[in-house]
Design a protein around this motif. Sequence first.
Motif, mmCIF file in Angstrom:
data_model
loop_
_atom_site.group_PDB
_atom_site.id
_atom_site.type_symbol
_atom_site.label_atom_id
_atom_site.label_comp_id
_atom_site.label_asym_id
_atom_site.label_seq_id
_atom_site.Cartn_x
_atom_site.Cartn_y
_atom_site.Cartn_z
ATOM 1 N N ILE A 114 43.646 25.223 68.100
ATOM 2 C CA ILE A 114 43.819 23.867 67.518
ATOM 3 C C ILE A 114 44.010 22.880 68.576
ATOM 4 N N GLU A 115 42.914 22.135 68.642
ATOM 5 C CA GLU A 115 42.865 20.880 70.028
ATOM 6 C C GLU A 115 43.473 19.652 69.365
ATOM 7 N N PHE A 116 44.178 19.159 70.259
ATOM 8 C CA PHE A 116 44.794 17.897 69.881
ATOM 9 C C PHE A 116 44.105 16.754 70.944
ATOM 10 N N VAL A 117 43.574 15.368 70.397
ATOM 11 C CA VAL A 117 43.297 14.287 71.293
ATOM 12 C C VAL A 117 43.936 12.998 70.583
ATOM 13 N N GLY A 118 44.005 11.991 71.110
ATOM 14 C CA GLY A 118 44.612 10.818 70.602
ATOM 15 C C GLY A 118 45.711 9.961 71.373
ATOM 16 N N VAL A 119 46.315 9.491 70.776
ATOM 17 C CA VAL A 119 47.476 8.452 71.338
ATOM 18 C C VAL A 119 48.823 8.630 70.632
ATOM 19 N N GLU A 120 49.875 8.277 71.060
ATOM 20 C CA GLU A 120 50.317 8.460 72.459
ATOM 21 C C GLU A 120 50.855 9.540 72.793
ATOM 22 N N THR A 121 50.466 10.095 73.887
ATOM 23 C CA THR A 121 50.806 11.397 74.374
ATOM 24 C C THR A 121 52.547 11.717 74.069
ATOM 25 N N ASN A 122 53.165 10.813 74.383
ATOM 26 C CA ASN A 122 54.614 11.040 74.562
ATOM 27 C C ASN A 122 55.433 10.513 73.159
ATOM 28 N N ILE A 123 54.459 10.197 72.190
ATOM 29 C CA ILE A 123 55.058 9.915 70.895
ATOM 30 C C ILE A 123 54.485 10.692 69.630
ATOM 31 N N CYS A 124 53.424 10.006 69.253
ATOM 32 C CA CYS A 124 52.682 10.701 68.196
ATOM 33 C C CYS A 124 51.982 12.065 68.626
ATOM 34 N N VAL A 125 51.354 12.073 69.545
ATOM 35 C CA VAL A 125 50.688 13.293 69.918
ATOM 36 C C VAL A 125 51.871 14.441 70.109
ATOM 37 N N LEU A 126 52.730 14.154 70.690
ATOM 38 C CA LEU A 126 53.930 15.471 70.807
ATOM 39 C C LEU A 126 54.549 15.717 69.425
ATOM 40 N N GLN A 133 52.309 23.120 64.913
ATOM 41 C CA GLN A 133 52.598 24.277 65.673
ATOM 42 C C GLN A 133 53.755 25.121 64.767
ATOM 43 N N ASN A 134 54.380 24.432 63.899
ATOM 44 C CA ASN A 134 55.366 24.977 63.084
ATOM 45 C C ASN A 134 54.497 25.475 61.855
ATOM 46 N N ILE A 135 53.568 24.786 61.300
ATOM 47 C CA ILE A 135 52.831 25.179 60.239
ATOM 48 C C ILE A 135 52.202 26.409 60.712
ATOM 49 N N PHE A 136 51.517 26.321 61.834
ATOM 50 C CA PHE A 136 50.439 27.467 62.332
ATOM 51 C C PHE A 136 50.910 28.222 63.545
ATOM 52 N N PRO A 137 52.444 28.905 63.392
ATOM 53 C CA PRO A 137 52.676 29.338 64.849
ATOM 54 C C PRO A 137 52.209 30.271 65.725
ATOM 55 N N GLU A 138 51.018 30.931 64.966
ATOM 56 C CA GLU A 138 50.178 31.931 65.766
ATOM 57 C C GLU A 138 48.921 31.118 66.346
ATOM 58 N N ALA A 139 48.551 30.004 66.066
ATOM 59 C CA ALA A 139 47.439 29.434 66.550
ATOM 60 C C ALA A 139 47.671 29.058 68.307
ATOM 61 N N MET A 140 46.358 28.793 68.776
ATOM 62 C CA MET A 140 46.680 28.381 70.189
ATOM 63 C C MET A 140 46.469 26.982 70.295
ATOM 64 N N ILE A 141 47.732 26.305 70.586
ATOM 65 C CA ILE A 141 47.573 24.592 70.545
ATOM 66 C C ILE A 141 46.981 24.186 71.952
ATOM 67 N N THR A 142 46.397 23.240 71.788
ATOM 68 C CA THR A 142 45.583 22.942 73.124
ATOM 69 C C THR A 142 45.672 21.585 73.105
ATOM 70 N N VAL A 143 45.838 20.915 74.434
ATOM 71 C CA VAL A 143 45.775 19.465 74.418
ATOM 72 C C VAL A 143 45.025 19.123 75.755
ATOM 73 N N ASN A 144 43.772 18.483 75.648
ATOM 74 C CA ASN A 144 43.099 18.023 76.721
ATOM 75 C C ASN A 144 43.591 16.931 77.347
ATOM 76 N N LYS A 145 44.195 17.131 78.743
ATOM 77 C CA LYS A 145 45.079 15.927 79.045
ATOM 78 C C LYS A 145 44.351 14.762 79.543
ATOM 79 N N ASN A 146 42.589 14.850 79.697
ATOM 80 C CA ASN A 146 41.977 13.683 79.690
ATOM 81 C C ASN A 146 41.459 12.994 78.375
ATOM 82 N N LEU A 147 41.977 13.376 77.278
ATOM 83 C CA LEU A 147 41.635 12.739 75.983
ATOM 84 C C LEU A 147 42.764 12.572 75.072
ATOM 85 N N VAL A 148 44.038 12.489 75.949
ATOM 86 C CA VAL A 148 45.258 11.775 75.486
ATOM 87 C C VAL A 148 45.886 10.691 76.320
ATOM 88 N N ALA A 149 46.550 9.711 75.711
ATOM 89 C CA ALA A 149 47.150 8.772 76.808
ATOM 90 C C ALA A 149 48.255 8.031 76.410
#
Length: 172
Positions: A114-126, A133-149
């Motif tokens: 499950i990949e996350f993109v969007g804004v803002e990294t330190n608020i809504c993305v986090l 992550q709590n809904i799907f604890p077995e999933a591999m959560i990913t963030v592309n650091k170039n697609l969040v800001a």
Amino acid sequence: MLVVIDAQNDTFDKRGTNYAEWSEVIEEGISRRIDQAIDNDEPIIYTKNLYPDFEHGERSAESIRFDEAVYPVFYDRLEKYGDEYTKNFYGIPPEEARKIYENYKDKVKTNQMIEFVGVETNICVLANIMVIQNIFPEAMITVNKNLVAASSDDLHDKTLEILANMNVFISE
């Protein structure tokens, strides 16, 4: 699965209340990632931040409606191929989280990315990573650091470091 966080006029349009130049840096990459998800028939979830009632006393309804709208560059694809989940604060509320679980529990299997993109990294993305992550604890959560800001480079970097320590894979 792709999760697009708050791709709205608020931050991506120069007329938006919280517009920042960094949104221009990630806009094209997010567009390409949405297209890739569509081409691969990947599920797409997107959040839409709705402003709480107290904001309505501080500015016009027209300004709020504009900020809440999905940014036109993303709108057609997200509207056609994505599932919208609304929130009034940072993270998806429990009733929306239950809908996500019910809608995707059979599609998200162990080690499903499950990949996350969007804004803002330190608020809504986090905040939304924590919800998913709590809904799907077995999933591999990913963030592309170039697609969040974030409006703060320092907070962006610190948040990515924190997420890495919470078993979130940070990619480029």
